[in-house]
Design a protein around this motif. Structure first.
Motif, PDB file in Angstrom:
ATOM      1  N   PRO A 156     -18.328 109.030 125.013  1.00 54.78           N
ATOM      2  CA  PRO A 156     -18.887 110.359 124.747  1.00 54.78           C
ATOM      3  C   PRO A 156     -20.393 110.419 124.939  1.00 54.78           C
ATOM      4  O   PRO A 156     -21.121 109.501 124.549  1.00 54.78           O
ATOM      5  CB  PRO A 156     -18.509 110.599 123.282  1.00 54.78           C
ATOM      6  CG  PRO A 156     -18.350 109.238 122.692  1.00 54.78           C
ATOM      7  CD  PRO A 156     -17.809 108.392 123.790  1.00 54.78           C
ATOM      8  N   GLU A 157     -20.849 111.495 125.571  1.00 55.53           N
ATOM      9  CA  GLU A 157     -22.289 111.706 125.707  1.00 55.53           C
ATOM     10  C   GLU A 157     -22.906 111.968 124.347  1.00 55.53           C
ATOM     11  O   GLU A 157     -22.285 112.553 123.468  1.00 55.53           O
ATOM     12  CB  GLU A 157     -22.561 112.880 126.667  1.00 55.53           C
ATOM     13  CG  GLU A 157     -21.902 114.197 126.286  1.00 55.53           C
ATOM     14  CD  GLU A 157     -22.765 115.066 125.388  1.00 55.53           C
ATOM     15  OE1 GLU A 157     -23.909 114.660 125.065  1.00 55.53           O
ATOM     16  OE2 GLU A 157     -22.297 116.138 124.994  1.00 55.53           O
ATOM     17  N   ARG A 158     -24.128 111.502 124.183  1.00 50.96           N
ATOM     18  CA  ARG A 158     -24.905 111.745 122.967  1.00 50.96           C
ATOM     19  C   ARG A 158     -26.315 112.127 123.400  1.00 50.96           C
ATOM     20  O   ARG A 158     -27.130 111.258 123.723  1.00 50.96           O
ATOM     21  CB  ARG A 158     -24.940 110.496 122.077  1.00 50.96           C
ATOM     22  CG  ARG A 158     -23.670 110.253 121.279  1.00 50.96           C
ATOM     23  CD  ARG A 158     -23.774 108.928 120.540  1.00 50.96           C
ATOM     24  NE  ARG A 158     -22.740 108.789 119.508  1.00 50.96           N
ATOM     25  CZ  ARG A 158     -22.508 107.663 118.857  1.00 50.96           C
ATOM     26  NH1 ARG A 158     -23.227 106.584 119.114  1.00 50.96           N
ATOM     27  NH2 ARG A 158     -21.564 107.611 117.939  1.00 50.96           N
ATOM     28  N   LEU A 167     -34.038 108.949 122.918  1.00 46.09           N
ATOM     29  CA  LEU A 167     -34.057 108.335 124.239  1.00 46.09           C
ATOM     30  C   LEU A 167     -32.679 107.766 124.559  1.00 46.09           C
ATOM     31  O   LEU A 167     -32.053 107.130 123.707  1.00 46.09           O
ATOM     32  CB  LEU A 167     -35.106 107.228 124.297  1.00 46.09           C
ATOM     33  CG  LEU A 167     -36.537 107.635 123.914  1.00 46.09           C
ATOM     34  CD1 LEU A 167     -37.447 106.410 123.894  1.00 46.09           C
ATOM     35  CD2 LEU A 167     -37.065 108.690 124.880  1.00 46.09           C
ATOM     36  N   VAL A 168     -32.221 108.008 125.779  1.00 47.80           N
ATOM     37  CA  VAL A 168     -30.887 107.551 126.185  1.00 47.80           C
ATOM     38  C   VAL A 168     -30.718 106.062 125.924  1.00 47.80           C
ATOM     39  O   VAL A 168     -29.673 105.613 125.431  1.00 47.80           O
ATOM     40  CB  VAL A 168     -30.639 107.878 127.673  1.00 47.80           C
ATOM     41  CG1 VAL A 168     -29.298 107.301 128.124  1.00 47.80           C
ATOM     42  CG2 VAL A 168     -30.677 109.378 127.911  1.00 47.80           C
ATOM     43  N   PRO A 172     -27.005 104.452 120.561  1.00 48.98           N
ATOM     44  CA  PRO A 172     -25.823 103.595 120.726  1.00 48.98           C
ATOM     45  C   PRO A 172     -24.723 104.311 121.508  1.00 48.98           C
ATOM     46  O   PRO A 172     -24.473 105.496 121.314  1.00 48.98           O
ATOM     47  CB  PRO A 172     -25.396 103.306 119.281  1.00 48.98           C
ATOM     48  CG  PRO A 172     -26.660 103.426 118.498  1.00 48.98           C
ATOM     49  CD  PRO A 172     -27.423 104.547 119.147  1.00 48.98           C
ATOM     50  N   LYS A 173     -24.061 103.572 122.388  1.00 50.81           N
ATOM     51  CA  LYS A 173     -23.052 104.138 123.282  1.00 50.81           C
ATOM     52  C   LYS A 173     -21.664 103.692 122.851  1.00 50.81           C
ATOM     53  O   LYS A 173     -21.322 102.508 122.910  1.00 50.81           O
ATOM     54  CB  LYS A 173     -23.313 103.677 124.726  1.00 50.81           C
ATOM     55  CG  LYS A 173     -22.721 104.596 125.773  1.00 50.81           C
ATOM     56  CD  LYS A 173     -23.601 105.818 125.972  1.00 50.81           C
ATOM     57  CE  LYS A 173     -23.143 106.681 127.142  1.00 50.81           C
ATOM     58  NZ  LYS A 173     -21.975 107.532 126.830  1.00 50.81           N
ATOM     59  N   VAL A 194     -28.320 100.731 128.124  1.00 51.18           N
ATOM     60  CA  VAL A 194     -28.576 101.104 126.736  1.00 51.18           C
ATOM     61  C   VAL A 194     -28.641  99.846 125.874  1.00 51.18           C
ATOM     62  O   VAL A 194     -28.045  98.816 126.206  1.00 51.18           O
ATOM     63  CB  VAL A 194     -27.498 102.063 126.193  1.00 51.18           C
ATOM     64  CG1 VAL A 194     -27.464 103.345 126.999  1.00 51.18           C
ATOM     65  CG2 VAL A 194     -26.130 101.406 126.178  1.00 51.18           C
ATOM     66  N   GLU A 195     -29.357  99.953 124.755  1.00 50.54           N
ATOM     67  CA  GLU A 195     -29.609  98.777 123.927  1.00 50.54           C
ATOM     68  C   GLU A 195     -28.387  98.324 123.140  1.00 50.54           C
ATOM     69  O   GLU A 195     -28.227  97.140 122.861  1.00 50.54           O
ATOM     70  CB  GLU A 195     -30.770  99.063 122.976  1.00 50.54           C
ATOM     71  CG  GLU A 195     -32.105  99.252 123.696  1.00 50.54           C
ATOM     72  CD  GLU A 195     -33.247  99.539 122.737  1.00 50.54           C
ATOM     73  OE1 GLU A 195     -33.018  99.522 121.504  1.00 50.54           O
ATOM     74  OE2 GLU A 195     -34.375  99.782 123.225  1.00 50.54           O
TER      75      GLU A 195
END
Length: 432
Positions: A156-158, A167-168, A172-173, A194-195
């Motif tokens: 899901p996009e956040r 910041l993208v 968390p993804k 992403v981190e």
């Protein structure tokens, strides 16, 4: 997926797809942006931005580095190791999920998928869309089997547009795969950009996660919207109450009332779950009640406007009303599902002459729900223009709008955002 020589495709270059593509490119991944809108493709390839909070320099830098390009040619999916789908998922006129954009995208990319390609859906939708609906389209069009010949996942996009701290790379993804191998490849993909990647057990769990996030906001906004009306009847300022309550360091999170819900998530996502829940014979009364409260807020605002005008012996019918702020959220140019459009419709139906001012939306662009306002222009911001209106409604509180000037110049101000709390001479201000 850890190879910097691979190419990923991102379908849909809007408020989700473009920031995501830029983050992958900044991370050293080669990105191909795909969109049916040639104007967006041309803008990107020229190093220009069409989204306010994304500067052109960010696009130009990745173009110059050779890590970003855009195209309308979907056959180029054949070049990609992964394809991320970031297209709209609105509600139809009956307030039912419309996944046609997702399915049409699946049909467009399926013939060009090669074995081993990863397809990730990012568009918000109901549980089962990825592993049932999208999967069926991809398998039919490619002749391959998901989880065996190609990989399939949901993430899901956040996005939090207008928030400079969002910041993208640092959000968390969440990722869920059709199979363990699909999940592993998806984690490797997003781990490049992403981190933190958060794996869940399935595509459906990831889909449900996104819905929970936005239902949580919808329900709590409905709560403060209801309290706004109750406290107003008691002559209590709900904004003052919220400011006091949020000093509690535990067990409380502040949410704020407004003229209604806007944006591509909160007004829409809860209804995806209510629709799907009916398939399982489940009721979602809490979610539906929150929806009723939130969708009633524009009418509440109009009633407050009528009362305020009556107080100066002026009928709403025939009055000139200015809406200050058309975007659904402060400091962005995104007007999707904006409650200001609903206010404009209600006021116009009541016989008012309606105009708007928004520095981020100088001209109303085509929309699915409010096409009749297309082409209408923002009024000028000067004393003579503002003073010509019988009332001004603050529907979105942009930081670059001088609300003290609005109070000084206006005959009457109806404030739905507490934007005038620090303004002087507020005798003509009404909270709504």
């Amino acid at each position: 997926m850890n190879s910097k020589d691979s190419l990923i495709g991102i379908v849909g270059l809007g408020y989700v797809g473009l920031p995501l593509g830029l983050q992958f490119a900044r991370s050293g991944v080669n990105v191909l942006g795909l969109d049916i809108d040639s104007s967006k493709v041309d803008s990107i390839n020229a190093g220009k931005s069409y989204i306010h909070h994304i500067d052109a320099e960010s696009i130009a830098a990745q173009l110059d580095a050779g890590r970003l390009t855009a195209s309308t040619d979907f056959s180029r999916v054949a070049e990609c190791e992964a394809v991320l789908i970031c297209v709209p998922s609105p509600l139809n006129k009956n307030r039912e999920p419309d996944i046609s954009y997702i399915l049409k995208t699946g049909e467009a990319i399926a013939p060009h998928l090669k074995p081993g390609t990863l397809v990730v859906l990012e568009s918000t939708t109901y549980p089962g869309t990825t592993d049932e609906d999208l999967r069926a389209v991809l398998e039919a069009g490619s002749g391959m089997t998901a989880g065996k010949d190609f990989h399939l996942a949901f993430s899901p996009e956040r996005e939090d547009p207008g928030n400079p701290d969002s910041l993208v790379a640092k959000i968390p993804k969440v990722v869920g795969g059709l199979t363990p191998a699909c999940l592993e490849k998806t984690q490797a993909l997003y781990g490049q950009a992403v981190e933190k990647v958060v794996p869940v057990s399935s595509c459906r769990a990831a889909e449900a996660t996104k819905l929970l996030e936005n239902i949580f906001r919808s329900v709590n906004i409905a709560l403060v919207n209801e309290l706004k009306v109750v406290y107003d009847a008691m002559d209590i300022d709900v904004w003052e109450v919220i400011e006091a309550a949020k000093t509690k360091p535990f067990g409380y999170m502040p949410f704020y009332p407004g003229p209604g819900l806007g944006g591509h998530c909160i007004p829409i996502d809860p209804f995806y779950l209510t629709w799907k829940a009916r398939e399982y014979g489940q009721a979602t009364r809490f979610i539906e009640l929150a929806g009723e409260i939130n969708t009633s807020m524009p009418q509440h605002v109009v009633n407050k406007v009528a009362e305020a005008l009556n107080g100066v012996k002026k009928p709403l019918n025939g009055s000139k009303i200015l809406l200050v702020g058309l975007a659904y959220k402060a400091n962005v140019d995104d007007d999707r599902e904006s409650p200001t459009y609903v206010l404009m419709d209600l006021l116009s139906a009541a016989g008012a002459e309606v105009s708007y001012f928004d520095p981020y939306v100088p001209v109303i662009r085509p929309t699915r729900e409010h096409a009749h306002w297309e082409g209408k222009k923002s009024v000028a911001w000067d004393k003579e223009t503002i003073a010509s209106f019988d009332a001004a409604i603050i529907s979105t509180a942009h930081a670059n709008v001088d609300h003290q000037q609005l109070v000084d110049w206006s005959k009457l101000v109806i404030d739905t955002r507490n934007a005038t709390v620090n303004c002087r001479d507020r005798e003509t201000v009404v909270k709504a």
